[in-house]
Scaffold this motif. Structure first.
Motif, PDB file in Angstrom:
ATOM      1  N   PRO A  65       0.757  -1.065   0.031  1.00 40.09           N
ATOM      2  CA  PRO A  65      -0.069  -0.090  -0.159  1.00 40.09           C
ATOM      3  C   PRO A  65       0.867   1.181   0.125  1.00 40.09           C
ATOM      4  O   PRO A  65       1.923   1.266   0.744  1.00 40.09           O
ATOM      5  CB  PRO A  65      -0.859  -0.061   1.341  1.00 40.09           C
ATOM      6  N   ARG A  66       0.258   2.279  -0.760  1.00 36.86           N
ATOM      7  CA  ARG A  66       1.055   3.662  -0.998  1.00 36.86           C
ATOM      8  C   ARG A  66       0.098   4.612  -0.663  1.00 36.86           C
ATOM      9  O   ARG A  66      -1.157   4.598  -1.294  1.00 36.86           O
ATOM     10  CB  ARG A  66       1.935   3.718  -2.030  1.00 36.86           C
ATOM     11  N   THR A  67       0.560   5.936  -0.590  1.00 36.10           N
ATOM     12  CA  THR A  67      -0.359   7.140  -0.720  1.00 36.10           C
ATOM     13  C   THR A  67      -0.233   7.567  -2.094  1.00 36.10           C
ATOM     14  O   THR A  67       0.412   7.176  -2.874  1.00 36.10           O
ATOM     15  CB  THR A  67       0.406   8.174   0.278  1.00 36.10           C
ATOM     16  N   VAL A  68      -1.206   8.256  -2.438  1.00 39.05           N
ATOM     17  CA  VAL A  68      -1.447   8.739  -3.744  1.00 39.05           C
ATOM     18  C   VAL A  68       0.004   9.344  -4.033  1.00 39.05           C
ATOM     19  O   VAL A  68       0.407   9.455  -5.243  1.00 39.05           O
ATOM     20  CB  VAL A  68      -2.631   9.491  -3.821  1.00 39.05           C
ATOM     21  N   ASN A  69       0.399  10.504  -3.223  1.00 42.30           N
ATOM     22  CA  ASN A  69       1.643  11.069  -3.428  1.00 42.30           C
ATOM     23  C   ASN A  69       2.767  10.288  -3.724  1.00 42.30           C
ATOM     24  O   ASN A  69       3.444  10.342  -4.856  1.00 42.30           O
ATOM     25  CB  ASN A  69       1.985  11.992  -2.325  1.00 42.30           C
ATOM     26  N   GLU A  70       3.032   9.155  -3.058  1.00 44.97           N
ATOM     27  CA  GLU A  70       3.994   8.177  -3.138  1.00 44.97           C
ATOM     28  C   GLU A  70       3.590   7.185  -4.350  1.00 44.97           C
ATOM     29  O   GLU A  70       4.786   7.228  -5.158  1.00 44.97           O
ATOM     30  CB  GLU A  70       4.174   6.942  -2.128  1.00 44.97           C
ATOM     31  N   LEU A  71       2.487   6.974  -4.773  1.00 49.38           N
ATOM     32  CA  LEU A  71       2.416   6.204  -6.114  1.00 49.38           C
ATOM     33  C   LEU A  71       2.514   7.214  -7.318  1.00 49.38           C
ATOM     34  O   LEU A  71       3.143   6.721  -8.281  1.00 49.38           O
ATOM     35  CB  LEU A  71       0.796   5.829  -5.923  1.00 49.38           C
ATOM     36  N   SER A  72       2.278   8.492  -7.235  1.00 49.33           N
ATOM     37  CA  SER A  72       2.552   9.362  -8.353  1.00 49.33           C
ATOM     38  C   SER A  72       4.025   9.254  -8.626  1.00 49.33           C
ATOM     39  O   SER A  72       4.227   9.288  -9.761  1.00 49.33           O
ATOM     40  CB  SER A  72       1.940  10.722  -8.009  1.00 49.33           C
ATOM     41  N   VAL A  73       4.780   9.368  -7.630  1.00 48.27           N
ATOM     42  CA  VAL A  73       6.220   9.358  -7.927  1.00 48.27           C
ATOM     43  C   VAL A  73       6.628   8.088  -8.500  1.00 48.27           C
ATOM     44  O   VAL A  73       7.487   8.131  -9.573  1.00 48.27           O
ATOM     45  CB  VAL A  73       7.152   9.912  -6.512  1.00 48.27           C
ATOM     46  N   LEU A  74       6.173   7.037  -7.799  1.00 47.42           N
ATOM     47  CA  LEU A  74       6.796   5.871  -8.195  1.00 47.42           C
ATOM     48  C   LEU A  74       6.220   5.323  -9.658  1.00 47.42           C
ATOM     49  O   LEU A  74       6.976   4.364 -10.268  1.00 47.42           O
ATOM     50  CB  LEU A  74       6.415   4.726  -7.196  1.00 47.42           C
ATOM     51  N   THR A  75       5.221   5.767 -10.167  1.00 47.37           N
ATOM     52  CA  THR A  75       4.509   5.515 -11.369  1.00 47.37           C
ATOM     53  C   THR A  75       4.784   6.325 -12.418  1.00 47.37           C
ATOM     54  O   THR A  75       4.828   6.062 -13.723  1.00 47.37           O
ATOM     55  CB  THR A  75       3.016   5.291 -11.328  1.00 47.37           C
ATOM     56  N   VAL A  76       5.516   7.438 -12.028  1.00 49.27           N
ATOM     57  CA  VAL A  76       5.880   8.533 -12.858  1.00 49.27           C
ATOM     58  C   VAL A  76       4.639   8.978 -13.660  1.00 49.27           C
ATOM     59  O   VAL A  76       4.394   9.076 -14.847  1.00 49.27           O
ATOM     60  CB  VAL A  76       6.889   8.234 -13.857  1.00 49.27           C
ATOM     61  N   ILE A  77       3.374   9.038 -12.844  1.00 48.53           N
ATOM     62  CA  ILE A  77       2.036   9.636 -13.249  1.00 48.53           C
ATOM     63  C   ILE A  77       1.772  10.870 -12.465  1.00 48.53           C
ATOM     64  O   ILE A  77       1.786  11.056 -11.277  1.00 48.53           O
ATOM     65  CB  ILE A  77       0.962   8.703 -13.247  1.00 48.53           C
ATOM     66  N   LYS A  78       1.256  12.030 -13.451  1.00 48.17           N
ATOM     67  CA  LYS A  78       0.879  13.191 -12.486  1.00 48.17           C
ATOM     68  C   LYS A  78      -0.397  13.147 -11.598  1.00 48.17           C
ATOM     69  O   LYS A  78      -1.128  12.149 -11.893  1.00 48.17           O
ATOM     70  CB  LYS A  78       0.474  14.234 -13.544  1.00 48.17           C
ATOM     71  N   GLN A  79      -0.222  13.616 -10.515  1.00 47.66           N
ATOM     72  CA  GLN A  79      -1.061  12.925  -9.502  1.00 47.66           C
ATOM     73  C   GLN A  79      -2.669  13.264  -9.916  1.00 47.66           C
ATOM     74  O   GLN A  79      -3.516  12.538  -9.443  1.00 47.66           O
ATOM     75  CB  GLN A  79      -1.091  14.176  -7.916  1.00 47.66           C
ATOM     76  N   SER A  80      -2.970  14.434 -10.618  1.00 48.59           N
ATOM     77  CA  SER A  80      -4.520  14.510 -11.123  1.00 48.59           C
ATOM     78  C   SER A  80      -4.581  13.299 -12.179  1.00 48.59           C
ATOM     79  O   SER A  80      -5.682  12.861 -12.146  1.00 48.59           O
ATOM     80  CB  SER A  80      -4.490  15.834 -12.002  1.00 48.59           C
ATOM     81  N   THR A  81      -3.687  12.958 -12.882  1.00 52.10           N
ATOM     82  CA  THR A  81      -4.189  11.946 -14.028  1.00 52.10           C
ATOM     83  C   THR A  81      -4.215  10.518 -13.051  1.00 52.10           C
ATOM     84  O   THR A  81      -5.156   9.695 -13.481  1.00 52.10           O
ATOM     85  CB  THR A  81      -2.935  11.780 -14.893  1.00 52.10           C
ATOM     86  N   LEU A  82      -3.314  10.473 -12.021  1.00 57.45           N
ATOM     87  CA  LEU A  82      -3.384   9.195 -11.193  1.00 57.45           C
ATOM     88  C   LEU A  82      -4.660   9.111 -10.420  1.00 57.45           C
ATOM     89  O   LEU A  82      -5.013   7.984 -10.253  1.00 57.45           O
ATOM     90  CB  LEU A  82      -2.172   9.210 -10.229  1.00 57.45           C
ATOM     91  N   SER A  83      -5.185  10.355  -9.936  1.00 58.13           N
ATOM     92  CA  SER A  83      -6.496  10.296  -9.216  1.00 58.13           C
ATOM     93  C   SER A  83      -7.501   9.932  -9.993  1.00 58.13           C
ATOM     94  O   SER A  83      -8.247   8.872  -9.672  1.00 58.13           O
ATOM     95  CB  SER A  83      -6.773  11.579  -8.703  1.00 58.13           C
ATOM     96  N   ARG A  84      -7.660  10.189 -11.137  1.00 57.69           N
ATOM     97  CA  ARG A  84      -8.862   9.676 -12.368  1.00 57.69           C
ATOM     98  C   ARG A  84      -8.352   8.141 -12.524  1.00 57.69           C
ATOM     99  O   ARG A  84      -9.362   7.379 -12.527  1.00 57.69           O
ATOM    100  CB  ARG A  84      -8.743  10.508 -13.539  1.00 57.69           C
ATOM    101  N   THR A  85      -7.249   7.650 -12.846  1.00 57.22           N
ATOM    102  CA  THR A  85      -7.009   6.340 -12.942  1.00 57.22           C
ATOM    103  C   THR A  85      -7.331   5.519 -11.684  1.00 57.22           C
ATOM    104  O   THR A  85      -7.870   4.436 -11.730  1.00 57.22           O
ATOM    105  CB  THR A  85      -5.410   6.060 -13.210  1.00 57.22           C
ATOM    106  N   LEU A  86      -7.145   5.928 -10.555  1.00 60.99           N
ATOM    107  CA  LEU A  86      -7.562   5.260  -9.352  1.00 60.99           C
ATOM    108  C   LEU A  86      -8.704   5.132  -9.044  1.00 60.99           C
ATOM    109  O   LEU A  86      -9.470   4.155  -8.697  1.00 60.99           O
ATOM    110  CB  LEU A  86      -6.689   6.005  -8.303  1.00 60.99           C
ATOM    111  N   ASP A  87      -9.620   6.305  -9.456  1.00 64.24           N
ATOM    112  CA  ASP A  87     -11.145   6.140  -9.384  1.00 64.24           C
ATOM    113  C   ASP A  87     -11.592   4.770 -10.425  1.00 64.24           C
ATOM    114  O   ASP A  87     -12.511   4.444  -9.924  1.00 64.24           O
ATOM    115  CB  ASP A  87     -11.687   7.407  -9.895  1.00 64.24           C
ATOM    116  N   THR A  88     -11.111   4.985 -11.501  1.00 62.04           N
ATOM    117  CA  THR A  88     -11.632   3.872 -12.699  1.00 62.04           C
ATOM    118  C   THR A  88     -11.273   2.516 -11.856  1.00 62.04           C
ATOM    119  O   THR A  88     -12.021   1.528 -11.998  1.00 62.04           O
ATOM    120  CB  THR A  88     -10.979   4.109 -13.647  1.00 62.04           C
ATOM    121  N   MET A  89     -10.254   2.348 -11.111  1.00 60.79           N
ATOM    122  CA  MET A  89      -9.784   1.101 -10.833  1.00 60.79           C
ATOM    123  C   MET A  89     -10.295   0.942  -9.685  1.00 60.79           C
ATOM    124  O   MET A  89     -10.768  -0.600  -9.195  1.00 60.79           O
ATOM    125  CB  MET A  89      -8.064   1.031 -10.400  1.00 60.79           C
TER     126      MET A  89
END
Length: 161
Positions: A65-89
């Protein structure tokens, strides 16, 4: 006497390519990764997973498990894009958001059993594309190349992870 595999011939360079640009390592790395990502996108689409979703699943599978900030860094995905991706997931049941330390303002992203199954199903496509990308290198060259990339990565990193 042991025979060695012939080294693949280097394809001719485009006439319009300037020597300076092709010798500019970041440019070359970007070109390589663009081709890799296109191949991964095609392979994952057949499995119903986006590249961004697979990056998130891979990080969660590897590090938990990771926070959104950590996941954003590790996935190399902007946080706004990642948040939408996580919503879908989350809607697909691949992840869930959990309050961190009982504080609902801070959430950790946790992979569900369905997410783990999706990851296990899609990971072979990632390995296949990696092998395609590195097909011109021997096993020893691949290891050396990866070691060099890690040295560069850790030298220029901006985050603790």
């Amino acid at each position: 006497m042991t025979a060695t595999a012939p080294t693949p011939a280097t394809p001719p360079r485009p006439a319009v390519m300037q020597d300076d640009l092709e010798a500019f390592t970041p440019y070359l790395m970007n070109r390589i990764m663009a081709r890799y990502n296109r191949g991964v996108e095609t392979a994952l689409k057949e499995l119903g997973v986006s590249v961004a979703q697979m990056r998130a699943l891979a990080v969660l599978a590897e590090s938990g498990p990771r926070t959104v900030n950590e996941l954003s860094v590790l996935t190399v995905i902007k946080q706004s894009t990642l948040s939408r991706t996580l919503d879908t997931m989350e809607a697909a049941g691949l992840i869930r958001r959990e309050a961190q330390n009982g504080d609902s303002r801070y959430r950790r992203i946790v992979m569900t059993d369905a997410g783990k199954q999706t990851y296990r199903s899609a990971w072979p496509a990632m390995l296949g594309m990696r092998d395609t990308m590195l097909a011109a290198l021997s096993g020893e060259e691949r290891a050396t190349f990866n070691d060099l990339l890690l040295r560069i990565f850790y030298d220029i990193r901006h985050h603790e992870y």
